[in-house]
Design an enzyme around this catalytic site. Structure first.
Site, short mmCIF file in Angstrom:
data_model
loop_
_atom_site.label_atom_id
_atom_site.label_comp_id
_atom_site.label_asym_id
_atom_site.label_seq_id
_atom_site.Cartn_x
_atom_site.Cartn_y
_atom_site.Cartn_z
N ARG A 78 -16.49 46.82 7.25
CA ARG A 78 -15.76 45.84 6.42
C ARG A 78 -16.44 44.49 6.64
O ARG A 78 -16.75 44.14 7.79
CB ARG A 78 -14.27 45.76 6.82
CG ARG A 78 -13.48 46.99 6.39
CD ARG A 78 -11.99 46.78 6.59
NE ARG A 78 -11.38 46.03 5.52
CZ ARG A 78 -10.14 45.52 5.58
NH1 ARG A 78 -9.42 45.68 6.66
NH2 ARG A 78 -9.63 44.87 4.55
N ASP A 219 -9.23 36.10 9.23
CA ASP A 219 -10.30 37.09 9.34
C ASP A 219 -11.63 36.44 9.69
O ASP A 219 -12.49 37.05 10.31
CB ASP A 219 -10.41 37.90 8.05
CG ASP A 219 -9.24 38.86 7.97
OD1 ASP A 219 -8.17 38.45 7.47
OD2 ASP A 219 -9.37 39.99 8.48
N ASN A 229 -8.35 34.64 4.94
CA ASN A 229 -7.26 35.51 5.39
C ASN A 229 -6.76 36.29 4.18
O ASN A 229 -7.26 36.14 3.06
CB ASN A 229 -6.12 34.68 6.02
CG ASN A 229 -5.11 35.58 6.71
OD1 ASN A 229 -5.46 36.39 7.56
ND2 ASN A 229 -3.85 35.47 6.34
O1 MRU Z 1 -6.97 43.94 5.07
P1 MRU Z 1 -6.34 43.74 6.41
O2 MRU Z 1 -4.99 44.37 6.53
O3 MRU Z 1 -7.27 44.12 7.54
O4 MRU Z 1 -6.14 42.17 6.49
C1 MRU Z 1 -5.65 41.62 7.69
C2 MRU Z 1 -5.39 40.16 7.61
O5 MRU Z 1 -5.66 39.51 6.63
C3 MRU Z 1 -4.83 39.52 8.84
O6 MRU Z 1 -4.07 38.40 8.50
C4 MRU Z 1 -5.99 39.07 9.75
O7 MRU Z 1 -6.89 40.11 9.97
C5 MRU Z 1 -5.49 38.57 11.05
S1 MRU Z 1 -4.74 39.88 11.97
C6 MRU Z 1 -4.12 39.25 13.41
#
Ligand code: MRU
Length: 316
Positions: A78, A219, A229
């Site tokens: 990812r 992220d 994010n």
């Molecule tokens: O697509 P995801 O579910 O992996 O996205 C996660 C997020 O956007 C979270 O807010 C981020 O990774 C922070 S997790 C503590």
């Protein structure tokens, strides 16, 4: 409960695609299985991806060229969450020193996450003023997105433990419903009062008043503070600014990427049309409908009141 761990020579992780209906632990024994689990979000959330990446290096096998190929595939599973590549790099740097050194590095990533989430919870709760706080949040940033406690939801957990939480308003988080499926599940397990809202209700409810802070995870945080994010974060930031509500990012130092100068350079994952035109296998839109599916957005740093990390509070 640990979301992800190293158990008897393999990775064990909670399959987040099955929650809240079933809590099933997957045993992952190859890099291919791990890449698949990451891509379909069986394991997700930036800190958990960092731990998965680090532990995943232990699963790489074969000739050096094959190991390098598997590590590259894991790193790229990812693109947006910098923790994934960072975690892989932490463990892979120890490959020349042998398997024990790789294992030690990977377990350090796991243990550092546990300590970082605890520190963020305390620091974030100390930062917020008031006794009966109503918090709005998006996606899932709890223990499921890390190892045991989370980032933004870790602050919520600390507030709740301190008796200072009135309520959480959790956005459902279309299209994959991390808020509706995972955040509500975690809040119920904590015994924390919460209500689920449609994503589009967020800015309106901020404008109406009664929300004390928006807490989100991250992220990737660019060097200038722009923050990637979950999609929907930017709309909340705009709504929060207009309503005068603090908009706070909670993330470990490892989510800050000094190599990315600003949000424009962050690679935003597009997850394809299927997640938009269908929901859990049921088609919503007419056959052949095209879709855009950015999984994240970027909140410019000037809309962020503070970034709370495991080490400090950063202001614009
Ligand atoms: O697509 P995801 O579910 O992996 O996205 C996660 C997020 O956007 C979270 O807010 C981020 O990774 C922070 S997790 C503590």
């Amino acid at each position: 409960m640990r979301t992800i761990d190293w158990v008897d020579g393999a990775i064990e992780l909670v399959d987040q695609t099955l929650l809240p209906d079933k809590c099933v632990t997957l045993r992952i024994e190859t890099v291919g299985e791990l890449v698949d689990a990451i891509r379909r979000l069986a394991v997700r959330g930036a800190p958990a991806l960092g731990v998965a990446g680090a532990l995943g290096v232990l699963l790489a096998d074969g000739e050096p060229a094959q190991v390098a190929e598997q590590i590259a595939a894991l790193r790229a599973a990812r693109p947006t969450a910098v923790n994934l590549a960072w975690g892989v790099d932490q463990a892979a740097a120890q490959l020349p020193r042998g398997r024990e050194a790789v294992l030690a590095a990977a377990l350090r990533v796991r243990d550092d996450d546990l300590a970082a989430c605890r520190a963020m919870g305390e620091r974030g709760a100390d930062l917020l003023e008031g006794d009966r706080l109503r918090i709005m949040t998006v996606c899932n940033t709890g223990g499921l997105a890390a190892v045991e406690r989370g980032t933004a939801l870790g602050v919520v957990q600390t507030l709740h433990e301190r008796g200072r939480l009135a309520e959480v308003l959790a956005l459902e988080t279309r299209p994959l419903l991390q808020g509706a499926r995972l955040t509500t599940w975690e809040l119920a397990r904590m015994g924390a009062p919460h209500r689920l809202i449609a994503d589009s209700a967020g800015p309106y409810l901020l404008a109406k008043g009664g929300v004390d802070a928006v807490l989100i995870g991250a992220d990737r945080i660019a060097a200038n503070g722009d923050t990637a994010n979950k999609i929907g974060s930017y709309a909340l930031a705009l709504g929060a600014e207009r309503a005068g509500v603090p908009f706070i990012v909670v993330a470990p130092e490892t989510t800050i990427d000094p190599g990315t100068p600003s949000g424009d350079q962050i690679d935003i994952e597009d997850r394809g049309a299927d997640e938009i035109v269908t929901i859990r296998g049921v088609r919503l839109a007419p056959e052949g409908t095209q879709a855009l599916n950015p999984a994240f957005d970027v909140t410019p740093h000037d809309l962020i009141t503070a970034i709370v990390t495991d080490k400090r509070v950063i202001r614009p």
